[in-house]
Enzyme design. Structure first.
Site, mmCIF file in Angstrom:
data_model
loop_
_atom_site.group_PDB
_atom_site.id
_atom_site.type_symbol
_atom_site.label_atom_id
_atom_site.label_comp_id
_atom_site.label_asym_id
_atom_site.label_seq_id
_atom_site.Cartn_x
_atom_site.Cartn_y
_atom_site.Cartn_z
ATOM 1 N N HIS A 1 39.315 37.264 40.625
ATOM 2 C CA HIS A 1 39.531 36.587 39.344
ATOM 3 C C HIS A 1 40.877 35.865 39.369
ATOM 4 O O HIS A 1 41.717 36.113 40.241
ATOM 5 C CB HIS A 1 39.505 37.611 38.199
ATOM 6 N N GLU B 1 35.518 41.290 38.602
ATOM 7 C CA GLU B 1 35.495 40.278 37.540
ATOM 8 C C GLU B 1 34.865 38.972 38.009
ATOM 9 O O GLU B 1 34.298 38.225 37.201
ATOM 10 C CB GLU B 1 36.915 40.029 37.022
ATOM 11 N N HIS C 1 43.705 38.129 34.692
ATOM 12 C CA HIS C 1 44.798 39.102 34.575
ATOM 13 C C HIS C 1 45.452 39.236 35.952
ATOM 14 O O HIS C 1 44.936 38.718 36.944
ATOM 15 C CB HIS C 1 44.307 40.479 34.088
ATOM 16 N N HIS D 1 38.221 47.528 42.697
ATOM 17 C CA HIS D 1 38.258 47.388 41.231
ATOM 18 C C HIS D 1 38.370 48.747 40.526
ATOM 19 O O HIS D 1 37.540 49.636 40.726
ATOM 20 C CB HIS D 1 37.010 46.657 40.738
ATOM 21 N N GLU E 1 46.641 38.108 41.876
ATOM 22 C CA GLU E 1 46.332 39.189 42.831
ATOM 23 C C GLU E 1 45.991 38.614 44.202
ATOM 24 O O GLU E 1 46.389 39.149 45.235
ATOM 25 C CB GLU E 1 45.137 40.012 42.322
ATOM 26 N N ASP F 1 36.507 42.838 44.429
ATOM 27 C CA ASP F 1 36.831 43.091 43.023
ATOM 28 C C ASP F 1 35.566 42.857 42.200
ATOM 29 O O ASP F 1 34.489 42.587 42.748
ATOM 30 C CB ASP F 1 37.989 42.176 42.593
HETATM 31 ZN ZN LIG Z 1 39.175 44.108 39.036
#
Ligand SMILES: [Zn+2]
Length: 297
Positions: free
Chosen positions: A129, A35, A141, A85, A160, A33
């Site tokens: 993240h 972030e 998020h 991502h 996630e 990802d």
């Molecule tokens: Zn992401």
């Protein structure tokens, strides 16, 4: 020329001990990802239409390559990286370590976990993240910041990393390493168990601000952590949730709860919330993705 190739092939065949199939090292799946990548603090860096995106995608592949180096240090035989991502085309194929393969693009049925199956020995979450509602954590998020406020499976709110770790766990593959900011690393250890190795590349002071650890130090830590994690993989348990699976999704607005109700088995439990159940986790996860897509309608 053909004759020369035949001779070379014969030499290689002779060099391999007869009857001894070469044992390849462990097969590792990396979900990457953005972030939680070194240097990243804002969506102006993680959105492909932003001026700062070019720098961030370069940092992303540098973090991932550092992890790959560490996995090879520990004897990895095969490494597959799934770009996880947004557009899922952040890693430029020719910038990735050429010994690893890349899964690029979207949509993919299993999204951030596309490609995982029981043939893998270990999973790494790179640049991850924290879940929605975590602070201080960079760009916290859960799957979709615009629609999802919280996702619970059997009553437990999952980020996630948890939803994805349960996919790996479905195939009995352990998550051995997570990289990101310090808060995300702490969340991962609490959720996925003390056996998990974490490597922090930055410390958030807010949702859009962090202190980066010195780049050289951060990348060295990523490499060392990946090596350590793969060497101890046999001591790390897969993250497995017990069936049946009750999914609860809380949306940001009541309007977002409307369209997911078109799917069979999805019920509204509150103005902003829906729920559904599944006996198979992968089927439940796919239905979850469908509700999120419809919520954004
Ligand atoms: Zn992401």
């Amino acid at each position: 020329m053909a004759r020369m190739i035949a001779v070379i092939c014969a030499v290689f065949l002779l060099a391999a001990p007869a009857g001894l199939a070469q044992k390849k090292g462990p097969k590792v799946f990396i979900s990457a990802d953005m972030e939680g990548i070194w240097g990243v603090v804002h969506t102006n860096q993680t959105s492909s239409d932003s001026a700062e995106y070019g720098a961030a995608r370069k940092w992303m592949v540098e973090d991932v390559n550092a992890v790959i180096d560490g996995l090879f240090d520990a004897g990895a035989g095969e490494i597959v990286v799934n770009d996880s991502h947004a557009t899922m085309r952040n890693i430029q194929a020719d910038a990735l370590n050429p010994k690893a393969s890349l899964i690029s693009g979207t949509p993919k049925p299993l999204s951030m976990m596309q490609g995982i199956d029981a043939s893998y020995d270990a999973v790494v979450f790179a640049g991850y993240h924290a879940r929605a509602g975590t602070a201080p954590a960079i760009l916290d998020h859960t799957i979709s910041g615009g629609t999802v406020r919280a996702i619970r499976v059997n009553g437990q709110e999952l980020p996630e990393m948890g939803l994805n770790a349960a996919i790996a766990g479905y195939y009995k593959v352990p998550v051995i390493l997570l990289t990101g900011d310090t808060e995300t690393c702490g969340q991962a250890s609490a959720l996925l168990g003390a056996g998990l190795v974490t490597a922090a590349v930055k410390e958030a002071t807010g949702r859009f601000a962090a202190r980066m650890f010195p780049r050289e130090e951060a990348r060295a830590r990523l490499r060392a952590a990946a090596k350590e994690a793969l060497l101890k993989k046999d001591g790390i348990a897969p993250f497995r949730l017990a069936p049946p699976f009750m999914f609860d999704v809380e949306w940001q607005t009541s309007a977002q709860a409307e369209m997911p109700l078109l799917l069979p088995g999805v019920k509204r439990t509150a103005p902003r919330s829906i729920s559904f159940s599944a006996t198979d986790y992968i089927e439940g996860f796919k239905l979850l993705r469908a509700t999120i897509a419809l919520a954004a309608y």
